[in-house]
Design a protein around this motif. Structure first.
Motif, PDB file in Angstrom:
ATOM      1  N   UNK A   1       0.851  -1.201   0.000  1.00  0.00           N
ATOM      2  CA  UNK A   1       0.000   0.000   0.000  1.00  0.00           C
ATOM      3  C   UNK A   1       0.884   1.248   0.000  1.00  0.00           C
ATOM      4  N   UNK A   2       1.251   1.691  -1.201  1.00  0.00           N
ATOM      5  CA  UNK A   2       2.114   2.868  -1.341  1.00  0.00           C
ATOM      6  C   UNK A   2       1.615   3.727  -2.495  1.00  0.00           C
TER       7      UNK A   2
ATOM      8  N   UNK B   1      -7.824  -1.501   2.206  1.00  0.00           N
ATOM      9  CA  UNK B   1      -6.910  -0.491   2.737  1.00  0.00           C
ATOM     10  C   UNK B   1      -7.510   0.130   3.994  1.00  0.00           C
ATOM     11  N   UNK B   2      -6.732   0.135   5.070  1.00  0.00           N
ATOM     12  CA  UNK B   2      -7.095   0.725   6.376  1.00  0.00           C
ATOM     13  C   UNK B   2      -8.179  -0.045   7.133  1.00  0.00           C
ATOM     14  N   UNK B   3      -9.437   0.029   6.707  1.00  0.00           N
ATOM     15  CA  UNK B   3     -10.516  -0.631   7.452  1.00  0.00           C
ATOM     16  C   UNK B   3     -10.580  -0.171   8.904  1.00  0.00           C
ATOM     17  N   UNK B   4     -10.247   1.090   9.114  1.00  0.00           N
ATOM     18  CA  UNK B   4     -10.105   1.623  10.487  1.00  0.00           C
ATOM     19  C   UNK B   4     -11.392   1.517  11.312  1.00  0.00           C
TER      20      UNK B   4
ATOM     21  N   UNK C   1       1.483  -4.860   7.125  1.00  0.00           N
ATOM     22  CA  UNK C   1       1.948  -3.519   7.489  1.00  0.00           C
ATOM     23  C   UNK C   1       2.427  -2.796   6.238  1.00  0.00           C
ATOM     24  N   UNK C   2       2.004  -1.539   6.089  1.00  0.00           N
ATOM     25  CA  UNK C   2       2.356  -0.754   4.907  1.00  0.00           C
ATOM     26  C   UNK C   2       2.612   0.697   5.306  1.00  0.00           C
ATOM     27  N   UNK C   3       3.128   1.493   4.360  1.00  0.00           N
ATOM     28  CA  UNK C   3       3.475   2.889   4.678  1.00  0.00           C
ATOM     29  C   UNK C   3       2.421   3.899   4.253  1.00  0.00           C
TER      30      UNK C   3
END
Ligand SMILES: CC(C)=CCNc1ncnc2c1ncn2[C@@H]1O[C@H](COP(=O)(O)O)[C@@H](O)[C@H]1O
Ligand SMILES: [Zn+2]
Length: 348
Positions: free
Chosen positions: A18-19, A225-228, A284-286
């Motif tokens: 994820x960049x 992505x995220x799914x916060x 884990x991604x940036x």
């Protein structure tokens, strides 16, 4: 000088999934861009969020507008993509999926097609130079631009999936989560999926997107992505969690991005904990290593120190990320061999 622990995290072989290209531009590259375009009066402080700083989501998206002014020719894109790929490689990333939104710039003659071609050219150039990293490309849809642009983007991505020798592997859905609705993008995403493109969708990056997340999970996406805000503790729902778990959809987690962008209160309360304890596939991604002043080694180190992970557990986390890549099975096998070869060096 790096301490032993920092050396471990840099030498740890890693997968970055994820960049965002224009969010990943380093300080050095920003300086080169600024000197190419001094008339814009842009300073580096306008394109990065430093240590201890936090911004609202609006302020973060303003940063991308500034960077886009600095990156508006084929030449810029070639330099930015080449630098970003080499920086990830220097950080120990062995497999990278870069994502970027094709942009048209009337003033410079940049077209969406030449944008994609230029990113592909940078990937090929790094490969020819022998940079030790396998790079793939996800073509991004900016949610603010609506149905028509999404379809146009998918059509281009389909074309390049067939002509790029396997470099274009999927679609990303991103952009300001407060703008637009996933229902308008569903037909384009469905079409992409039907043609064999993989889907990584930013989902529940902010609260109150339950309906949209539920709708988009029906596709289903290949990664999230995220799914916060998916889980019930933060206003999501158990039924959303159940869908993600049942379909085993890997989640890309970006700790520093979420802390600096103020969608999680602090590292210790990051939803990494929730999903990791469930045993769900997390990567884990940036997100935007340039904007958020981080790198993937640092993100692994932060996760480990925050959640008490041993080096063995961290190794497992980076190894398991291989299963979530969009590249073909042969590449997964190659990466697994690479990890096995490197293991003794890290645990001597
Ligand atoms: C505001 C904040 C916390 C950012 C991190 N979370 C994000 N959420 C959604 N879309 C994003 C995020 N970071 C980058 N992007 C997308 O990536 C673009 C920049 O990279 P590119 O031009 O596609 O190469 C942005 O314009 C935006 O469309
Ligand atoms: Zn993102």
């Amino acid at each position: 000088v790096m301490d032993n622990d920092a050396v471990f995290y840099r030498e740890l072989p890693k997968v970055e999934l994820h960049a965002h290209l224009n969010g990943s531009v380093s300080a050095q590259t920003i300086e080169k861009l600024i000197s190419r375009k001094p008339h814009l009066n842009i300073e580096h402080s306008m394109t990065a969020i430093g240590k201890g700083q936090r911004r609202t989501l609006d302020e973060c998206f303003e940063v991308f507008r500034v960077i886009h002014k600095l990156v508006d020719t084929e030449e810029d894109i070639l330099m930015v993509a080449t630098d970003v790929i080499k920086e990830f490689a220097a950080d120990g990333v062995k497999y990278l999926e870069l994502r970027s939104t094709p942009r048209e710039e009337r003033d410079t003659g940049l077209t969406k097609r030449s944008y994609i071609e230029t990113v592909i050219k940078a990937i090929q150039k790094c490969k020819e130079e022998g940079v030790d990293i396998d790079v793939r490309f996800l073509v991004a849809i900016d949610r603010r631009n609506g149905t028509e642009v999404a379809l146009e983007t998918v059509n281009l991505a389909e074309e390049f999936m067939l002509s790029s020798d396997g470099l274009v592997v999927g679609i990303d859905l991103s952009g300001d989560p407060t703008v637009g609705h996933g229902k308008d993008l569903l037909p384009a995403l469905q079409k992409a999926k039907n043609s064999g493109l993989k889907l990584s969708l930013h989902l529940s990056e902010i609260p109150s997107q339950l309906d949209e997340s539920d709708l988009l999970l029906s596709l289903p996406p290949d990664r999230i992505g995220h799914g916060t805000f998916l889980h019930p503790e933060v206003g999501g729902s158990q039924s959303l969690v159940d869908k993600v778990v049942q379909k085993k959809i890997p989640i890309e987690l970006c700790l520093t991005s979420n802390v600096k962008g103020n969608t999680v209160p602090c590292y210790a309360k990051h939803h990494f904990k929730y999903w990791y304890e469930l045993g769900h596939p997390t990567v884990l991604c940036t997100d935007d290593k340039g904007v958020f002043c981080t790198d993937l080694s640092q993100e692994y180190q932060l996760a480990a120190s925050t959640f008490g992970l041993s080096h063995e557990a961290v190794w497992k986390l980076s190894q398991q990320a291989i299963d979530s890549i969009f590249g073909p099975e042969t590449v997964k096998q190659q990466l697994k061999e690479k990890w096995n070869d490197l293991h003794p060096q890290l645990f001597k």
